[in-house]
Design a protein around this motif. Structure first.
Motif, short mmCIF file in Angstrom:
data_model
loop_
_atom_site.label_atom_id
_atom_site.label_comp_id
_atom_site.label_asym_id
_atom_site.label_seq_id
_atom_site.Cartn_x
_atom_site.Cartn_y
_atom_site.Cartn_z
N SER A 1 4.27 -0.88 5.59
CA SER A 1 5.32 -1.17 6.37
C SER A 1 5.35 -2.28 7.23
N VAL A 2 6.36 -2.82 7.66
CA VAL A 2 6.28 -3.99 8.42
C VAL A 2 7.12 -3.78 9.65
N VAL A 3 6.47 -3.98 11.12
CA VAL A 3 6.97 -3.50 12.10
C VAL A 3 7.45 -5.13 12.99
N LEU A 4 8.61 -5.23 13.29
CA LEU A 4 9.06 -6.60 13.99
C LEU A 4 9.16 -5.93 15.53
N THR A 5 8.44 -6.72 16.32
CA THR A 5 8.34 -6.38 17.81
C THR A 5 8.70 -7.31 18.72
N ASP A 6 9.17 -6.89 19.79
CA ASP A 6 9.47 -7.87 20.77
C ASP A 6 8.33 -7.48 22.00
N ASP A 7 7.65 -6.54 21.96
CA ASP A 7 6.54 -5.93 22.84
C ASP A 7 5.40 -5.33 21.98
N PRO A 8 4.53 -6.62 21.52
CA PRO A 8 3.29 -6.02 20.72
C PRO A 8 2.40 -5.03 21.51
N LEU A 9 1.92 -5.47 22.62
CA LEU A 9 1.16 -4.65 23.28
C LEU A 9 1.57 -2.96 23.38
N ALA A 10 3.02 -2.87 23.68
CA ALA A 10 3.35 -1.43 23.77
C ALA A 10 3.39 -0.91 22.54
N ASP A 11 3.62 -1.56 21.32
CA ASP A 11 4.22 -0.94 20.04
C ASP A 11 2.94 -0.76 19.14
N LEU A 12 1.64 -1.52 19.61
CA LEU A 12 0.52 -1.77 18.50
C LEU A 12 -0.12 -0.58 18.80
N GLU A 13 -0.49 0.11 17.58
CA GLU A 13 -1.33 1.23 17.47
C GLU A 13 -2.79 1.03 16.99
N LEU A 14 -3.57 1.14 17.71
CA LEU A 14 -5.02 0.59 17.00
C LEU A 14 -5.37 1.58 16.01
N GLY A 15 -5.93 0.80 14.83
CA GLY A 15 -6.23 1.70 13.83
C GLY A 15 -5.18 2.02 13.10
N THR A 16 -3.96 1.61 13.38
CA THR A 16 -2.61 1.78 12.32
C THR A 16 -2.26 0.35 11.90
N HIS A 17 -2.10 -0.38 13.25
CA HIS A 17 -1.20 -1.40 12.80
C HIS A 17 -2.38 -2.77 12.57
N GLY A 18 -1.99 -3.45 11.51
CA GLY A 18 -2.75 -5.03 11.38
C GLY A 18 -1.79 -5.73 12.16
N VAL A 19 -2.36 -6.98 12.52
CA VAL A 19 -1.66 -7.97 13.40
C VAL A 19 -1.50 -9.31 12.62
N ALA A 20 -0.20 -9.83 12.55
CA ALA A 20 0.02 -11.19 12.04
C ALA A 20 0.71 -12.07 12.82
N ILE A 21 0.15 -13.27 13.14
CA ILE A 21 0.71 -14.21 14.28
C ILE A 21 1.52 -15.18 13.07
N ASP A 22 2.58 -15.67 13.59
CA ASP A 22 3.42 -16.80 12.94
C ASP A 22 3.47 -17.74 14.06
N GLY A 23 2.49 -18.88 13.94
CA GLY A 23 2.74 -19.65 14.98
C GLY A 23 1.30 -20.54 14.76
N GLY A 24 0.96 -21.72 15.22
CA GLY A 24 -0.32 -22.32 14.90
C GLY A 24 -0.44 -22.67 13.49
N GLU A 25 -1.47 -22.17 13.02
CA GLU A 25 -1.71 -22.11 11.83
C GLU A 25 -1.60 -20.96 10.95
#
Length: 199
Positions: A114-138
């Motif tokens: 599943s993909v989670v779109l978030t406005d507050d990644p620090l609050a929504d991120l669950e370590l061990g559950t979520h991968g992180v993708a950054i769209d910006g830079g490269e």
């Protein structure tokens, strides 16, 4: 926070995903050819993202290649093949995987559940559950298992994903940087071309 669904794999599906990734790497490295997924498992017809990582077992071990994306319009089987080839190419870690390296590579695949779109990644991120993708830079991403393996905090995980995207740590807080969290299943070889485990 909103979610989009991906695919949920059985162990057998995940083991086949890793085998397909290895076959694709070997076909590309040894013959310069693109492996065809062949008669695919039912789950491989789903249209979702996936990532492939190649790690060397020589010495202290190192990342030899990684590629993929958290979303795709292609069928999963084809996404795995394409990511595996890209991970083995010089586009990934600046040097192409050579045939002599193949016996010392472990392959892992992360398929997106599943993909989670978030406005507050620090609050929504669950370590061990979520991968992180950054769209910006490269652009950059890290597997869900990486922060647990390295003992990172959520903030450090986000900072390091920014670095991978060639952005400053903390850039995940900028308005023009999009952070996407994804839940994924990670399957990997315990040793080069060996038995497969789900993390």
């Amino acid at each position: 926070m909103s979610q989009r669904q991906g695919v949920d794999l059985s162990y057998e599906d995940g083991a086949r995903a890793v085998e397909l990734a290895r076959e694709s790497v070997e076909s590309y490295v040894q013959h310069g050819q693109r492996e065809q997924p062949g008669s695919m498992r039912e789950a491989f017809y789903e249209r979702t993202g996936a990532f492939v990582r190649l790690e060397s077992t020589r010495g202290r071990g190192s990342l030899r290649g990684c590629a993929g994306g958290y979303q795709s319009a292609d069928q999963l089987g084809h996404v795995i093949v394409d990511a595996a080839i890209e991970a083995a190419s010089e586009d990934s870690c600046s040097s192409e995987v050579t045939p002599s390296e193949l016996p010392n590579l472990t392959v892992s695949v992360c398929t997106v559940k599943s993909v989670v779109l978030t406005d507050d990644p620090l609050a929504d991120l669950e370590l061990g559950t979520h991968g992180v993708a950054i769209d910006g830079g490269e652009g950059g991403w890290l597997y869900p298992t990486v922060p647990v393996e390295n003992g990172w905090s959520a903030r450090e995980y986000l900072d390091r994903t920014c670095r991978k995207a060639k952005l400053a740590p903390g850039a995940w807080q900028d308005d023009d940087v999009i952070v996407t969290l994804f839940e994924g299943q990670v399957f990997r070889e315990r040793e080069a071309d060996g038995s497969i485990e789900e993390l």
